[in-house]
Motif scaffolding. Structure first.
Motif, PDB file in Angstrom:
ATOM      1  N   LEU A 189       0.827  -1.208   0.000  1.00 53.76           N
ATOM      2  CA  LEU A 189       0.000   0.000   0.000  1.00 53.76           C
ATOM      3  C   LEU A 189       0.866   1.264   0.000  1.00 53.76           C
ATOM      4  N   GLN A 190       1.981   1.220   0.711  1.00 52.38           N
ATOM      5  CA  GLN A 190       2.882   2.371   0.719  1.00 52.38           C
ATOM      6  C   GLN A 190       3.489   2.607  -0.662  1.00 52.38           C
ATOM      7  N   ALA A 191       3.810   1.509  -1.363  1.00 54.56           N
ATOM      8  CA  ALA A 191       4.322   1.639  -2.736  1.00 54.56           C
ATOM      9  C   ALA A 191       3.234   2.159  -3.665  1.00 54.56           C
ATOM     10  N   LEU A 192       2.013   1.656  -3.498  1.00 52.36           N
ATOM     11  CA  LEU A 192       0.890   2.112  -4.325  1.00 52.36           C
ATOM     12  C   LEU A 192       0.591   3.590  -4.115  1.00 52.36           C
ATOM     13  N   THR A 193       0.749   4.049  -2.881  1.00 51.65           N
ATOM     14  CA  THR A 193       0.486   5.457  -2.571  1.00 51.65           C
ATOM     15  C   THR A 193       1.332   6.370  -3.442  1.00 51.65           C
ATOM     16  N   ARG A 194       2.589   6.004  -3.632  1.00 48.34           N
ATOM     17  CA  ARG A 194       3.477   6.838  -4.446  1.00 48.34           C
ATOM     18  C   ARG A 194       3.107   6.801  -5.929  1.00 48.34           C
ATOM     19  N   GLU A 195       2.348   5.787  -6.330  1.00 52.05           N
ATOM     20  CA  GLU A 195       1.941   5.683  -7.736  1.00 52.05           C
ATOM     21  C   GLU A 195       0.660   6.448  -8.047  1.00 52.05           C
ATOM     22  N   VAL A 196      -0.035   6.912  -7.011  1.00 53.85           N
ATOM     23  CA  VAL A 196      -1.235   7.717  -7.244  1.00 53.85           C
ATOM     24  C   VAL A 196      -0.821   8.977  -7.996  1.00 53.85           C
ATOM     25  N   SER A 197      -1.565   9.330  -9.019  1.00 56.43           N
ATOM     26  CA  SER A 197      -1.154  10.443  -9.883  1.00 56.43           C
ATOM     27  C   SER A 197      -1.596  11.790  -9.313  1.00 56.43           C
ATOM     28  N   ILE A 198      -0.822  12.810  -9.649  1.00 59.66           N
ATOM     29  CA  ILE A 198      -1.175  14.184  -9.308  1.00 59.66           C
ATOM     30  C   ILE A 198      -0.802  15.045 -10.509  1.00 59.66           C
ATOM     31  N   SER A 199      -1.680  15.930 -10.915  1.00 64.65           N
ATOM     32  CA  SER A 199      -1.440  16.741 -12.113  1.00 64.65           C
ATOM     33  C   SER A 199      -0.336  17.763 -11.855  1.00 64.65           C
ATOM     34  N   GLU A 200       0.315  18.175 -12.917  1.00 64.73           N
ATOM     35  CA  GLU A 200       1.373  19.167 -12.814  1.00 64.73           C
ATOM     36  C   GLU A 200       0.837  20.486 -12.258  1.00 64.73           C
ATOM     37  N   ASP A 201      -0.412  20.801 -12.604  1.00 66.71           N
ATOM     38  CA  ASP A 201      -1.027  22.036 -12.102  1.00 66.71           C
ATOM     39  C   ASP A 201      -1.140  22.022 -10.583  1.00 66.71           C
ATOM     40  N   LEU A 202      -1.485  20.851 -10.023  1.00 67.94           N
ATOM     41  CA  LEU A 202      -1.605  20.756  -8.571  1.00 67.94           C
ATOM     42  C   LEU A 202      -0.237  20.793  -7.888  1.00 67.94           C
ATOM     43  N   VAL A 203       0.785  20.247  -8.547  1.00 64.69           N
ATOM     44  CA  VAL A 203       2.141  20.324  -7.994  1.00 64.69           C
ATOM     45  C   VAL A 203       2.589  21.789  -7.938  1.00 64.69           C
ATOM     46  N   VAL A 204       2.298  22.545  -8.995  1.00 66.89           N
ATOM     47  CA  VAL A 204       2.622  23.982  -9.012  1.00 66.89           C
ATOM     48  C   VAL A 204       1.851  24.701  -7.911  1.00 66.89           C
ATOM     49  N   TYR A 205       0.582  24.327  -7.726  1.00 65.47           N
ATOM     50  CA  TYR A 205      -0.244  24.928  -6.669  1.00 65.47           C
ATOM     51  C   TYR A 205       0.367  24.674  -5.294  1.00 65.47           C
ATOM     52  N   VAL A 206       0.830  23.451  -5.056  1.00 63.83           N
ATOM     53  CA  VAL A 206       1.461  23.115  -3.770  1.00 63.83           C
ATOM     54  C   VAL A 206       2.721  23.958  -3.575  1.00 63.83           C
ATOM     55  N   THR A 207       3.508  24.100  -4.636  1.00 67.49           N
ATOM     56  CA  THR A 207       4.724  24.918  -4.561  1.00 67.49           C
ATOM     57  C   THR A 207       4.389  26.348  -4.154  1.00 67.49           C
ATOM     58  N   GLU A 208       3.381  26.927  -4.791  1.00 67.08           N
ATOM     59  CA  GLU A 208       2.986  28.303  -4.484  1.00 67.08           C
ATOM     60  C   GLU A 208       2.456  28.420  -3.059  1.00 67.08           C
ATOM     61  N   LEU A 209       1.709  27.417  -2.627  1.00 64.47           N
ATOM     62  CA  LEU A 209       1.152  27.420  -1.272  1.00 64.47           C
ATOM     63  C   LEU A 209       2.259  27.379  -0.218  1.00 64.47           C
ATOM     64  N   ILE A 210       3.226  26.491  -0.408  1.00 64.90           N
ATOM     65  CA  ILE A 210       4.313  26.356   0.569  1.00 64.90           C
ATOM     66  C   ILE A 210       5.183  27.607   0.582  1.00 64.90           C
ATOM     67  N   ARG A 211       5.504  28.131  -0.581  1.00 63.37           N
ATOM     68  CA  ARG A 211       6.342  29.332  -0.655  1.00 63.37           C
ATOM     69  C   ARG A 211       5.636  30.544  -0.038  1.00 63.37           C
ATOM     70  N   ALA A 212       4.303  30.546  -0.094  1.00 65.72           N
ATOM     71  CA  ALA A 212       3.536  31.659   0.476  1.00 65.72           C
ATOM     72  C   ALA A 212       3.549  31.657   1.999  1.00 65.72           C
TER      73      ALA A 212
END
Length: 332
Positions: free
Chosen positions: A218-241
């Motif tokens: 399950l831990q290996a599967l968790t890392r395979e769950v997909s996330i869009s590039e747009d959401l990765v950029v959103y996370v970056t902006e959120l953390i930097r803010a």
């Protein structure tokens, strides 16, 4: 990793069964239980904070019983030493040759699940003994490195730091906890149910639901769950803010002393993936990120004296940031 569709469904269904098994003993606290399972699937550690009597220890013990893993409890006290946790070398004698040698006697840290009970009641020297284990999943003693069994999951409880006899955890160690979970008082209906179910003769027995190999899958599967590039950029902006020197948000500059580092972004994405998997989805959505933002950020945003005086918390900053930072235009 290669896994059949049927096995995948079985594994995900076991997460539901695991929650149900824990809820045999724990009344309410659905979100808390889910966040603990998220940390387990994401391969990180949890810090649970609440006043005494809110079943923090019972919750961790119940979870350990529902997992077919080795479990050890460490009661942290002011006189606890690092060797009480890690282990120590003892002098032994070979009865055949008569030669003496040092043998490492493993401490309670060598188990799959560790309950670090009241972790902030022990001095920083002992608290820091957990740092290498939490980050590297290994322990070094006497020049030798000893790997820890996997999965390795620390669930630490602490009392609010305002209480007597507590030592605040250093920022470096706080950052090693994937999630910081706050436990509040139960509702009136939940408290009535707790009083009814815990003062009689009937006791619910918790059965082990899932083992080490399945958890690693399950831990290996968790890392395979997909996330869009747009959401990765959103996370970056959120953390930097969250950082006063780079934040475009005025109240962050006003209230925050130190913002979250890159580890916070990693934690947010991993826990969002784990939450998506728990809910039977194989892609992260905005709801996953917003739900996990609070336990990910509340111990990684350090407030300044003005914020403390005005009773502005890290949760309040996170809430404002989630309203302020622009979401991706696509419908996720």
């Amino acid at each position: 990793m290669e896994i059949s569709e049927n096995n995948l469904k079985t594994l995900i269904h076991k997460i539901t069964l695991l929650k149900e098994e824990i809820q045999k003993v724990i009344v309410g606290q659905d979100l808390i239980i889910e966040e603990m399972l998220v940390a387990l699937l994401a391969g990180g550690h949890c810090l649970l904070e609440g006043v005494p009597g809110l079943a923090k220890t019972l919750m961790v013990r119940t979870m350990s019983q529902a997992l077919d893993l080795s479990f050890r409890r460490i009661q942290f006290t002011p006189d606890l030493m690092p060797t009480d946790i890690i282990g120590t070398e003892i002098l032994e004698e070979d009865h055949v040759t008569g030669k003496r040698f040092f043998k490492f006697n493993k401490g309670p840290l060598f188990a799959n699940i560790i309950l670090a009970d009241e972790i902030n009641r022990t001095p920083p020297k002992t608290q820091s003994a957990l740092l290498e284990a939490m980050q590297e999943f290994e322990v070094t003693y006497g020049g030798h490195t000893y790997p820890l069994d996997r999965p390795f999951f620390i669930l630490a409880t602490q009392n609010p730091i305002e209480q007597a006899g507590t030592y605040p955890l250093p920022e470096a160690q706080l950052d090693r906890f994937l999630l910081f979970i706050r436990i509040g008082y139960p509702t009136a209906a939940e408290e009535t149910k707790i009083l009814s179910s815990t003062t009689g003769t009937l006791k619910n027995k918790v059965q082990p639901i899932i083992g080490a190999e399945e958890i690693k899958q399950l831990q290996a599967l968790t890392r395979e769950v997909s996330i869009s590039e747009d959401l990765v950029v959103y996370v970056t902006e959120l953390i930097r803010a969250t950082r006063p020197d780079t934040s475009p948000v005025a109240y962050v500059k006003e209230w925050v002393r130190w913002g979250a580092g890159p580890r916070a972004g990693q934690a947010l994405i991993l826990t969002a993936k784990a939450r998506a998997l728990i809910h039977g989805r194989y892609a992260v959505v905005m709801e996953d990120l917003h739900t996990m933002a609070f336990p990910v950020l509340r111990h990684r945003i350090l407030m300044n004296f003005k914020a403390d005086a005005e009773q502005v918390s890290a949760d309040m900053v996170a809430e404002e940031l989630l309203k302020t930072i622009s979401r991706p235009k696509i419908n996720i």
